[in-house]
Design an enzyme around this catalytic site. Structure first.
Site, PDB file in Angstrom:
ATOM      1  N   HIS A 399      -4.788  -4.025  -0.134  1.00 11.18           N
ATOM      2  CA  HIS A 399      -3.476  -3.878   0.491  1.00 11.18           C
ATOM      3  C   HIS A 399      -3.446  -2.778   1.562  1.00 11.18           C
ATOM      4  O   HIS A 399      -2.418  -2.594   2.221  1.00 11.18           O
ATOM      5  CB  HIS A 399      -2.408  -3.596  -0.573  1.00 11.18           C
ATOM      6  CG  HIS A 399      -1.082  -4.208  -0.256  1.00 11.18           C
ATOM      7  ND1 HIS A 399      -0.684  -4.515   1.034  1.00 11.18           N
ATOM      8  CD2 HIS A 399      -0.045  -4.583  -1.051  1.00 11.18           C
ATOM      9  CE1 HIS A 399       0.525  -5.029   1.008  1.00 11.18           C
ATOM     10  NE2 HIS A 399       0.942  -5.089  -0.238  1.00 11.18           N
ATOM     11  N   ASP A 403      -1.898  -7.489   4.254  1.00 11.74           N
ATOM     12  CA  ASP A 403      -0.534  -7.556   3.729  1.00 11.74           C
ATOM     13  C   ASP A 403      -0.289  -8.894   3.040  1.00 11.74           C
ATOM     14  O   ASP A 403      -1.106  -9.816   3.112  1.00 11.74           O
ATOM     15  CB  ASP A 403       0.476  -7.339   4.852  1.00 11.74           C
ATOM     16  CG  ASP A 403       0.435  -5.908   5.387  1.00 11.74           C
ATOM     17  OD1 ASP A 403       0.168  -4.993   4.580  1.00 11.74           O
ATOM     18  OD2 ASP A 403       0.670  -5.713   6.592  1.00 11.74           O
TER      19      ASP A 403
END
Length: 427
Positions: A399, A403
């Site tokens: 992350h 995304d």
């Protein structure tokens, strides 16, 4: 060793000091990453002295032993040297190529009670982080290394000196002086009684790699399900003819690799790695396949440039890698260069999984078992219930740079390629 290999671990010596050997005899076994290599003698002679012992980690280029070659070899070399003498030119390169002196490292005793960590300085340069990854050094251990750089920064030379000293602070527990800082809890667990099984070298490396990955990448997992009925039907109808035509078994894996490579091409940012504050988007699409070894350990052979290969070549590559894995014959080139990894957890009956990212990649795809289920499908006559071959796909992604939109879109695209499989495809 391969170009990317910087060190190797001596597994064991097959020739002892004072023993003679013939050309081609195996002198020792060396491990690099997850592959074991045999080192043969290039000529006959005698092993005079070994500089390192079993389980020692040695940098590439270091002197590991002194050999005395046979008189026949000496005579041949002397003759060649005499004939080449008028052409001999002394150069700096030749001078620098002399064997290095081996540093005699004495074991040191670490007083962990008096050792403290500078928790205020947690910045490490991309170069230092790269070295740490190569040597499986955690950030906690990096913070324990004495730093000599400006404002207490850790330099490359500090890390190499620390490694050369045998990593004395590897298991030291820091004394935290800042009351607001995180403290490692001193917990005492009842481990119970039972048979003690020591981890083998590969299992230790896997453990280090997994812990490092979870520490480095904030993992997020996205799930989708796909209807593989068309793919399953086509494969069942064509697997016999495929093997007769090409001499290769047609498993689901090359079909999965083909679809994943196409999706990676559609979303190139999933085919990346992180270097400090930079994202490196890879030009090649090399698909790693998490594979179980007979020992139960895990290894990741790689299908290079998967997006450029037809199904026949993919099947050939996949079957070759699987065969080598079963026979413990994978070489260094077979397991390096992966840019995206898939793990077929369905092989063991798992419905889905939450895989750990294979560093330095930024995502890994787990493929669950293909299972027949009643599903509602849309037809010309409206909604109907039919028996379909369904699979869950789960994508774990980093992350920091991937995304939810990219991760979700990518795994959905893979599922689309599975579902839109052309049943009229010719082999």
């Amino acid at each position: 060793m391969g170009e990317s290999i910087t060190e190797g671990t001596i597994i064991n010596w097959l020739v002892n000091e004072g023993d003679s050997f013939e050309e081609g005899d195996i002198l020792l076994e060396v491990a690099t990453d997850k592959v074991d290599n045999e080192v043969p003698a290039t000529s006959s002679g005698t092993l005079v002295k070994t500089m390192f012992q079993a389980k020692d980690v040695v940098p590439v280029g270091e002197v590991i032993a002194v050999l005395e070659v046979s008189e026949a070899v000496k005579s041949s070399e002397n003759t060649k040297s005499t004939s080449d003498k008028p052409k001999t030119v002394t150069s700096k390169k030749e001078t620098n190529s002399q064997p290095k002196k081996v540093k005699n490292i004495q074991p040191s005793v670490i007083d962990t009670a008096s050792f403290s960590v500078n928790n205020t300085n947690t910045f490490f340069s991309p170069l230092v982080e790269k070295i740490a990854r190569e040597h499986h050094i955690s950030f906690e251990e990096l913070s324990r290394i004495p730093a000599t750089g400006h404002e207490g920064r850790l330099r490359k030379s500090d890390v190499f000196n620390y490694i050369q000293e045998g990593r004395p602070y590897k298991f030291a527990q820091p004394v935290v002086q800042d009351p607001t800082a995180y403290r490692i809890p001193q917990l005492s667990f009842d481990k119970g009684k039972g048979k003690i099984v020591e981890m083998d070298r590969m299992r230790q490396m896997i453990a280090d790699h997994m812990v490092y990955s979870k520490h480095t990448s904030p993992h997020v997992t996205a799930y989708v399900e796909a209807d593989l009925t068309n793919m399953v039907q086509w494969r069942n109808d064509n697997k016999k003819a495929f093997q007769e035509k090409y001499g290769e078994r047609l498993t689901f894996t090359p079909l999965f690799v083909e679809a994943v490579a196409k999706a990676v091409k559609d979303f190139p940012n999933i085919n990346a790695s992180v270097d400090g504050k930079n994202i490196i988007v890879k030009e090649d699409i090399n698909i790693g396949m998490a594979t179980a070894l007979p020992s139960g350990n895990l290894i990741v052979p790689v299908v290079k440039n998967a997006d450029t290969k037809d199904l026949q070549t993919l099947a050939q590559n996949v079957n070759e890698m699987a065969g080598k894995a079963r026979e413990n014959k994978l070489g260094g080139d077979d397991i390096k260069g992966s840019t995206f990894t898939i793990s077929n957890v369905g092989t063991f009956g798992s419905v889905m999984g939450t895989p750990i990212i294979n560093q330095p990649e930024v995502a890994i795809l787990a493929l669950g078992i293909i299972k027949k289920r009643p599903e509602v499908i849309e037809t010309e006559n409206g909604d109907e219930i039919a028996i379909r071959s369904m699979m869950y796909l789960s994508l774990s992604f980093d992350h920091r740079v991937v995304d939810g939109y990219l991760g979700g879109s990518f795994v959905r695209r893979v599922a689309d390629y599975f579902e839109q499989f052309d049943t009229n495809r010719k082999i």
